[in-house]
Design a protein around this motif. Sequence first.
Motif, PDB file in Angstrom:
ATOM      1  N   ARG A 279     -18.339   0.962 -17.052  1.00 26.10           N
ATOM      2  CA  ARG A 279     -18.662   1.940 -18.093  1.00 26.10           C
ATOM      3  C   ARG A 279     -19.238   3.248 -17.538  1.00 26.10           C
ATOM      4  O   ARG A 279     -18.706   4.325 -17.786  1.00 26.10           O
ATOM      5  N   ASP A 280     -20.299   3.162 -16.721  1.00 24.10           N
ATOM      6  CA  ASP A 280     -21.000   4.370 -16.290  1.00 24.10           C
ATOM      7  C   ASP A 280     -20.088   5.292 -15.480  1.00 24.10           C
ATOM      8  O   ASP A 280     -20.030   6.497 -15.706  1.00 24.10           O
ATOM      9  N   GLU A 281     -19.375   4.679 -14.540  1.00 25.14           N
ATOM     10  CA  GLU A 281     -18.507   5.481 -13.684  1.00 25.14           C
ATOM     11  C   GLU A 281     -17.418   6.180 -14.510  1.00 25.14           C
ATOM     12  O   GLU A 281     -17.138   7.362 -14.313  1.00 25.14           O
ATOM     13  N   LEU A 282     -16.825   5.434 -15.422  1.00 28.36           N
ATOM     14  CA  LEU A 282     -15.764   6.004 -16.256  1.00 28.36           C
ATOM     15  C   LEU A 282     -16.294   7.105 -17.152  1.00 28.36           C
ATOM     16  O   LEU A 282     -15.678   8.166 -17.289  1.00 28.36           O
ATOM     17  N   SER A 284     -18.904   9.013 -16.717  1.00 24.89           N
ATOM     18  CA  SER A 284     -19.268  10.259 -16.048  1.00 24.89           C
ATOM     19  C   SER A 284     -17.994  10.983 -15.609  1.00 24.89           C
ATOM     20  O   SER A 284     -17.913  12.208 -15.669  1.00 24.89           O
ATOM     21  N   TYR A 285     -16.948  10.231 -15.227  1.00 22.89           N
ATOM     22  CA  TYR A 285     -15.677  10.881 -14.884  1.00 22.89           C
ATOM     23  C   TYR A 285     -15.115  11.620 -16.098  1.00 22.89           C
ATOM     24  O   TYR A 285     -14.708  12.779 -16.010  1.00 22.89           O
ATOM     25  N   MET A 286     -15.117  10.953 -17.229  1.00 24.05           N
ATOM     26  CA  MET A 286     -14.527  11.556 -18.421  1.00 24.05           C
ATOM     27  C   MET A 286     -15.317  12.777 -18.883  1.00 24.05           C
ATOM     28  O   MET A 286     -14.748  13.798 -19.271  1.00 24.05           O
ATOM     29  N   THR A 287     -16.639  12.684 -18.807  1.00 21.02           N
ATOM     30  CA  THR A 287     -17.473  13.811 -19.218  1.00 21.02           C
ATOM     31  C   THR A 287     -17.190  15.011 -18.314  1.00 21.02           C
ATOM     32  O   THR A 287     -16.975  16.129 -18.798  1.00 21.02           O
ATOM     33  N   ASP A 288     -17.154  14.773 -16.990  1.00 21.59           N
ATOM     34  CA  ASP A 288     -16.872  15.870 -16.042  1.00 21.59           C
ATOM     35  C   ASP A 288     -15.496  16.471 -16.300  1.00 21.59           C
ATOM     36  O   ASP A 288     -15.328  17.687 -16.317  1.00 21.59           O
ATOM     37  N   MET A 289     -14.533  15.603 -16.486  1.00 25.17           N
ATOM     38  CA  MET A 289     -13.162  16.071 -16.677  1.00 25.17           C
ATOM     39  C   MET A 289     -13.065  16.961 -17.914  1.00 25.17           C
ATOM     40  O   MET A 289     -12.472  18.029 -17.867  1.00 25.17           O
ATOM     41  N   LEU A 290     -13.688  16.504 -18.997  1.00 29.17           N
ATOM     42  CA  LEU A 290     -13.619  17.292 -20.232  1.00 29.17           C
ATOM     43  C   LEU A 290     -14.344  18.630 -20.068  1.00 29.17           C
ATOM     44  O   LEU A 290     -13.875  19.658 -20.554  1.00 29.17           O
ATOM     45  N   ALA A 291     -15.462  18.598 -19.333  1.00 26.51           N
ATOM     46  CA  ALA A 291     -16.212  19.836 -19.109  1.00 26.51           C
ATOM     47  C   ALA A 291     -15.355  20.812 -18.296  1.00 26.51           C
ATOM     48  O   ALA A 291     -15.272  22.007 -18.612  1.00 26.51           O
ATOM     49  N   HIS A 292     -14.665  20.307 -17.251  1.00 26.26           N
ATOM     50  CA  HIS A 292     -13.793  21.160 -16.446  1.00 26.26           C
ATOM     51  C   HIS A 292     -12.688  21.775 -17.284  1.00 26.26           C
ATOM     52  O   HIS A 292     -12.378  22.947 -17.163  1.00 26.26           O
ATOM     53  N   ARG A 293     -12.105  20.929 -18.111  1.00 27.27           N
ATOM     54  CA  ARG A 293     -11.018  21.410 -18.982  1.00 27.27           C
ATOM     55  C   ARG A 293     -11.516  22.519 -19.882  1.00 27.27           C
ATOM     56  O   ARG A 293     -10.859  23.542 -20.018  1.00 27.27           O
ATOM     57  N   ALA A 294     -12.680  22.283 -20.497  1.00 25.59           N
ATOM     58  CA  ALA A 294     -13.212  23.263 -21.439  1.00 25.59           C
ATOM     59  C   ALA A 294     -13.491  24.576 -20.704  1.00 25.59           C
ATOM     60  O   ALA A 294     -13.184  25.657 -21.205  1.00 25.59           O
ATOM     61  N   ALA A 295     -14.039  24.469 -19.470  1.00 24.95           N
ATOM     62  CA  ALA A 295     -14.381  25.669 -18.699  1.00 24.95           C
ATOM     63  C   ALA A 295     -13.112  26.443 -18.311  1.00 24.95           C
ATOM     64  O   ALA A 295     -13.114  27.670 -18.261  1.00 24.95           O
ATOM     65  N   ALA A 296     -12.035  25.716 -18.052  1.00 22.90           N
ATOM     66  CA  ALA A 296     -10.801  26.356 -17.610  1.00 22.90           C
ATOM     67  C   ALA A 296     -10.055  27.065 -18.744  1.00 22.90           C
ATOM     68  O   ALA A 296      -9.162  27.855 -18.515  1.00 22.90           O
ATOM     69  N   GLN A 297     -10.441  26.782 -19.969  1.00 22.85           N
ATOM     70  CA  GLN A 297      -9.692  27.362 -21.103  1.00 22.85           C
ATOM     71  C   GLN A 297     -10.153  28.750 -21.509  1.00 22.85           C
ATOM     72  O   GLN A 297     -11.293  29.091 -21.357  1.00 22.85           O
TER      73      GLN A 297
END
Length: 297
Positions: A279-282, A284-297
């Motif tokens: 759970r924790d690893e997944l 934090s990966y998903m949170t980071d990924m979504l944050a990166h996506r949002a920043a790139a838009q």
Amino acid sequence: MKRKVTKAIFPVAGLGTRFLPATKSVPKEIMTLVDRPLIQYAIDEAREAGIREFIFVTSRGKGALEDYFDHAPQLENELRKKGKDELLETLKSTNMDSGEIAYIRQHKAMGLGHAVWCARRLISNEPIAVILPDDVIAAEKPCLKQMVEAYEETGGCMVAAMDVPTNKASSYGILDIKEDKGNLVKVKGMVEKPPLGEQPSNLAVIGRYIITPDVLRTLNQMKKGAGDEVQLTDAIAEEITRGRDVHGFRFEGERFDCGSKAGFLQATMAFGLARAELRDELMSYMTDMLAHRAAAQ
Ligand code: G1P
């Protein structure tokens, strides 16, 4: 007295073309959600509902499925020697006892109704469960168990049911509702894959059924329906025209359409997040990924 539901049919003859090239050599049902093949989820659900005999309707190229349920003495010995007791227990829990499991070949792809009919000689005068392993249902109480309990009150035929968006209705068997009692819905008709805009409701059949042996007799007629295939939906609907009860059952739980890539990926995420060790690893990966996506838009 109603007979108990102790046999289940698993139609697994499909080619899994939507998952090519993976399914070129691996049956779709062996594809894994986290670390368990799709078929294992279906078997576990069936067992918890009281199923004791498992009938697989297979086709050419599904050998890996038969091997999967076999005992693996060499592997078990290795794990025993290495003291990997937990893994050993996990492995053993997937073994099927002799006589508990049967394989029937569907020689021609003639539809779900035909696949179920192929198992007719293994069924006597008893209710039968049918489980489509593509529909994976995460639930506190397994979906088929919920249905078996409801069936003990209603008898007749029962299908798992779920409300779907209007634009998706043409991908399912759809129920024509006579009386909606919430979880339990009395049905006056069923249509397989109705054309867009012609669905009698938004309540769709999901891949769990309890059927009477009469449905198998109806299937003897091999009437073709939607997609020029012999449809299980049509054979169950025929019970209604004979004045017998058919119920839809709105189960508690989340259903994943693992016959589609998006559904399979969603199930992978959901089942991954449900594991304490992942759970924790997944997350934090998903949170980071979504944050990166949002920043790139
Ligand atoms: C089958 C049934 C359909 C049901 C669906 C549920 O369709 O024929 O009635 O609604 O499963 O997943 P398939 O998805 O095989 O086209």
